[in-house]
Scaffold this active site. Structure first.
Site, PDB file in Angstrom:
ATOM      1  N   HIS A 215       0.520  -0.859   0.093  1.00 29.26           N
ATOM      2  CA  HIS A 215       0.058   0.336   0.206  1.00 29.26           C
ATOM      3  C   HIS A 215       0.723   0.871  -0.003  1.00 29.26           C
ATOM      4  CE1 HIS A 215      -3.784  -2.714   0.680  1.00 29.26           C
ATOM      5  NE2 HIS A 215      -2.747  -3.021   2.261  1.00 29.26           N
ATOM      6  N   GLU A 266      -0.094  -7.006 -15.302  1.00 27.45           N
ATOM      7  CA  GLU A 266      -1.312  -7.305 -15.669  1.00 27.45           C
ATOM      8  C   GLU A 266      -1.523  -8.355 -17.126  1.00 27.45           C
ATOM      9  OE1 GLU A 266      -5.207  -4.906 -14.532  1.00 27.45           O
ATOM     10  OE2 GLU A 266      -3.430  -3.370 -15.310  1.00 27.45           O
ATOM     11  N   ASN A 413      41.029 -19.678  26.403  1.00 28.38           N
ATOM     12  CA  ASN A 413      40.265 -19.226  26.985  1.00 28.38           C
ATOM     13  C   ASN A 413      38.588 -19.042  26.807  1.00 28.38           C
ATOM     14  OD1 ASN A 413      42.304 -19.175  28.666  1.00 28.38           O
ATOM     15  ND2 ASN A 413      42.667 -17.457  28.774  1.00 28.38           N
ATOM     16  N   ARG A 415      35.054 -18.140  27.393  1.00 27.66           N
ATOM     17  CA  ARG A 415      34.842 -16.595  28.363  1.00 27.66           C
ATOM     18  C   ARG A 415      33.391 -16.704  27.902  1.00 27.66           C
ATOM     19  NH1 ARG A 415      37.696 -11.399  27.735  1.00 27.66           N
ATOM     20  NH2 ARG A 415      37.422 -11.283  25.439  1.00 27.66           N
ATOM     21  N   ASP A 512      34.920 -14.010  15.045  1.00 32.47           N
ATOM     22  CA  ASP A 512      35.440 -13.025  16.042  1.00 32.47           C
ATOM     23  C   ASP A 512      35.810 -12.026  15.502  1.00 32.47           C
ATOM     24  OD1 ASP A 512      37.606 -14.337  14.929  1.00 32.47           O
ATOM     25  OD2 ASP A 512      38.837 -14.691  16.890  1.00 32.47           O
ATOM     26  N   CYS A 581      52.300 -13.665   4.622  1.00 35.67           N
ATOM     27  CA  CYS A 581      50.796 -13.131   4.957  1.00 35.67           C
ATOM     28  C   CYS A 581      51.739 -11.545   6.207  1.00 35.67           C
ATOM     29  CB  CYS A 581      49.510 -13.985   5.551  1.00 35.67           C
ATOM     30  SG  CYS A 581      49.172 -15.066   3.887  1.00 35.67           S
ATOM     31  N   GLU A 583      49.531 -11.738   8.688  1.00 35.35           N
ATOM     32  CA  GLU A 583      49.909 -12.958  10.342  1.00 35.35           C
ATOM     33  C   GLU A 583      51.028 -13.078  10.600  1.00 35.35           C
ATOM     34  OE1 GLU A 583      47.604 -16.351  11.369  1.00 35.35           O
ATOM     35  OE2 GLU A 583      46.633 -14.991  11.357  1.00 35.35           O
TER      36      GLU A 583
END
Length: 717
Positions: A215, A266, A413, A415, A512, A581, A583
């Site tokens: 609408h 239509e 860990n 958490r 993460d 990389c 990292e």
């Protein structure tokens, strides 16, 4: 007792209200001692809306009066003129009928005329479906009718509370549920396929078609017409058989019909365009549809009774309570977002929702009507709240805090935290992350159950669970696809199902790095920014990208693996199997590797440093040595920072964000080197982009919580 049924024929609730006294066995109008009378007005009088008044007659009602009050034109002025015309004609009708009670439904502009006339002529008004919140001018009209009405029938607990907040007398409010749910929840038709074939063709199967009902939005007509055009484009591209209902008669409807005809809807082989569907048949069509799309209240209310997927477009229903079957597309500049929503929703099956009723509304309404004392004073009374100093509140309610359970699965860990809506960590629990899947999933469940129990004692209401984990995650299904080497036995793991089944709460799962970006967007330095990038510098290197306020996941949920941007063709080996990389240079693991090399060669320790025999050499020892003047340690950190800086330069050239946020324990040690590299290597057009260190203490937990806090009450696409 006239029933003021004066709303648009496309809505099923109005049709049911006309037969309010006939839909429930054992409840007839004569039981009240009153004679129900019907005034046919509004769109029910239009021939091009299939003369829906015949449905009223089929329910054994005599239509006492037929009023033509709608001024054709379908613009704002026509709506105002229609209200004025109704106000001119209604007094004669009401004087002749002399009703005891007027039943007025909903929030249509023509209902406002009916309520105004009845109130000024000292006729008691019972308003159905007051207290709700939606969008456009309907909200204002609905609340205006509420102030005129003497009695109220509402559908949800929230609507009841809204009416009380509006100073309505609690004794005159009935929480009945939506009358249409009486019909919906009892609707059984084994021959539903014949209805589907009648409206959509012989070759259409159940769950393989779409129902579209959209609408105009009277407060933003131009934009709603644009949204309608994009919707039709998306439906054409999606290439599924679609039943399109014509829009209502609000301002802007004529332009929407022009759009339909311009696009040949239509006559399109995939579309069936109709002006009206009988309610009983409409029920079967939406119950067995693969999806419903549009902005009708029917989509966010009635369709939830069947669990049919719904795509709610624009702002027309922005405040409505909805079940989990409703996916909201608030705005769209192209058809792509609507098309993506269709791909997400089509063919799904959601749990049936009873937010708006349990199937027993009509008996409750009849009982409420019989309880009305026609001899009591007509003057309406408002229940204003007491002055502030006299307010008495329950201390548990005051202190209750809307919160989320946040879970962070790290390499070392595990958490769990209770996080408030403001981003405050109310309580945190930490355990070593077990090495096996079975031990890990059992520990997660145990910690979450304990935290949820503790939340009750802390007056925290847990809205859901958010999980941050390393690796590649499918957030739509809540599955960890592939994990990092730091978390063993963590591939193809469904986290959502066991947690949801145990806690009976909705569960969100994401990578993460993405969670860190979400944390910055809600609580940190990315708040309010349209585009920014977060880089996590920790044990590994990760990140998240916010583009146009949305988190980017990528086609295979692998976007923002920023730690694996290659900055050197002959660099050190990376855990991903490649080399060179970021990292491999700048992560905590990389620094630990270099620290061990120096320590093995007796080149790490300088005066003022020592490493206990039972303590492993790590990145922090390298940083300490650099601070104390160790030239080799300083060189390693400079190389690591340079690698990270080159990665940031690549990000600036690729994404052109307005901000880069460095997060994690190593961020403060890299920030100055990164800025130097940007000045040396980046194009001048991006050198002004700010690079900052995150001020969030626990971005993974806060990001996990933000998934819950942002989406628990409203699914926003």
């Amino acid at each position: 007792m006239p029933i003021g049924d004066c709303s648009v024929a496309a809505k099923p609730r109005e049709q049911l209200l006309c037969s309010l006294f006939h839909t429930t066995p054992g409840y007839r109008a004569c039981a009240l001692g009153w004679k129900p009378m019907v005034i046919r007005r509004g769109s029910h009088a239009f021939k091009d809306l299939i003369n829906t008044y015949r449905m009223i007659e089929q329910d054994d009602f005599d239509i006492n009066t037929r009023l033509h009050t709608i001024v054709r034109g379908e613009d704002e002025a026509a709506m105002v003129e229609s209200v004025g015309l109704a106000l001119v004609k209604l007094p004669d009708v009401l004087n002749r009928l002399k009703p005891d009670i007027m039943i007025v439904h909903g929030d249509r502009f023509d209902a406002l005329a009916l309520a105004t006339s009845a109130a000024l002529m000292n006729i008691r008004i019972l308003h159905i479906e007051g207290g709700e919140v939606s969008g456009t001018i309907d909200d204002s009209i609905r609340h205006a009718i509420t102030k005129l009405a003497h009695y109220h029938v509402c559908c949800t607990r929230s609507a009841e509370q809204h009416l009380i907040s509006m100073c309505e007398d609690h004794d005159r409010i009935l929480l009945a549920g939506c009358p249409s749910y009486d019909k919906l929840l009892s609707a059984k038709n084994k021959d539903y396929m014949s209805i589907i074939r009648m409206w959509l063709g012989d070759d259409v199967k159940s769950k393989d078609y779409i129902v579209a009902l959209q609408h105009p939005v009277t407060t933003d007509i131009k934009h709603s017409i644009k949204m309608f055009e994009l919707t039709l484009d998306a439906l054409i591209s999606f290439n599924k058989r679609t039943l399109v209902l014509f829009p209502n008669i609000d301002a802007g409807s004529k332009e929407m019909v022009r759009v339909m005809r311009k696009k040949g809807i239509e006559h399109h082989p995939n579309f069936r365009a109709v002006k009206h569907v009988p309610f009983d048949q409409f029920i079967q069509l939406v119950a067995h549809a693969g999806c419903m799309i549009g902005n009708s209240s029917c989509g966010v209310r009635e369709v939830g009774a069947f669990g049919t997927p719904v795509i709610n477009l624009g702002t027309r229903q922005i405040g409505r309570e909805t079940g989990e079957n409703v996916l909201h597309v608030r705005d769209a500049d192209t058809q792509d977002k609507i098309l993506q929503a269709l791909h997400l929703q089509f063919g799904k099956q959601y749990p049936c929702s009873k937010i708006y009723g349990d199937g027993n509304a009509v008996p409750r309404i009849l009982k409420f009507l019989k309880s009305i004392d026609l001899q009591e004073p007509l003057q309406k009374k408002f229940c204003f709240p007491p002055v502030k100093e006299n307010i008495s509140q329950d201390i548990d309610h005051i202190l209750e805090t809307l919160s989320a359970l946040a879970v962070d699965l790290g390499g070392t860990n595990l958490r769990v935290a209770i996080v408030s809506m403001k981003g405050e960590i109310v309580k945190k629990y930490t355990q070593f992350n077990p090495k096996t899947y079975e031990e890990r999933i059992n520990l997660i469940l145990q910690m979450c159950v304990e935290a949820a129990a503790e939340a009750v004692k802390l007056n925290c209401r847990i809205l859901g669970v958010g999980i941050s984990t390393g690796g590649r995650v499918n957030p739509r299904e809540g599955i960890v696809l592939h994990s990092t080497k730091l978390i063993q036995e963590w591939n193809s793991v469904d986290l959502r199902t066991p947690l949801s089944d145990t806690l009976h709460l909705p569960v969100w799962v994401d990578n993460d790095g993405n969670c860190a970006a979400l944390a910055e967007r809600k609580f940190g330095q990315g708040k309010g920014l349209e585009n920014f990038v977060t880089l996590i510098t920790g044990t590994g290197i990760g990140g998240g990208i916010i583009h146009q306020h949305e988190l980017i996941h990528g086609s295979s949920f692998c976007a923002a693996e920023l730690g694996h941007l290659v900055v050197s063709l002959d660099g050190p080996d990376c855990s991903c199997g490649s080399h060179g990389c970021i990292e491999a240079y700048a992560s905590g693991m990389a620094l630990q590797r270099e620290a061990k090399k120096l320590h093995d060669e007796d080149l790490l320790l300088v005066e003022g440093m020592s490493v206990p025999k039972d303590e492993a050499v790590g990145a922090l020892h390298l940083i300490q040595a650099a601070k104390l003047g160790n030239a080799k340690a300083q060189s390693i950190l400079r190389t690591a920072g340079t690698a990270l800086g080159l990665g940031v330069v690549n990000i600036l050239h690729t994404m052109n964000p307005s901000l880069v946020i460095l997060s994690g324990v190593l961020a403060s040690h890299y920030i100055h080197i990164v800025k130097d590299i940007i000045r040396q290597q980046a194009l001048s057009s991006v050198q002004d982009v700010d690079v900052v260190v995150s001020d969030l203490v626990d971005p993974a937990l806060l990001g996990a919580a933000s998934m819950v806090l942002d989406y628990t009450t409203r699914r926003i696409y």
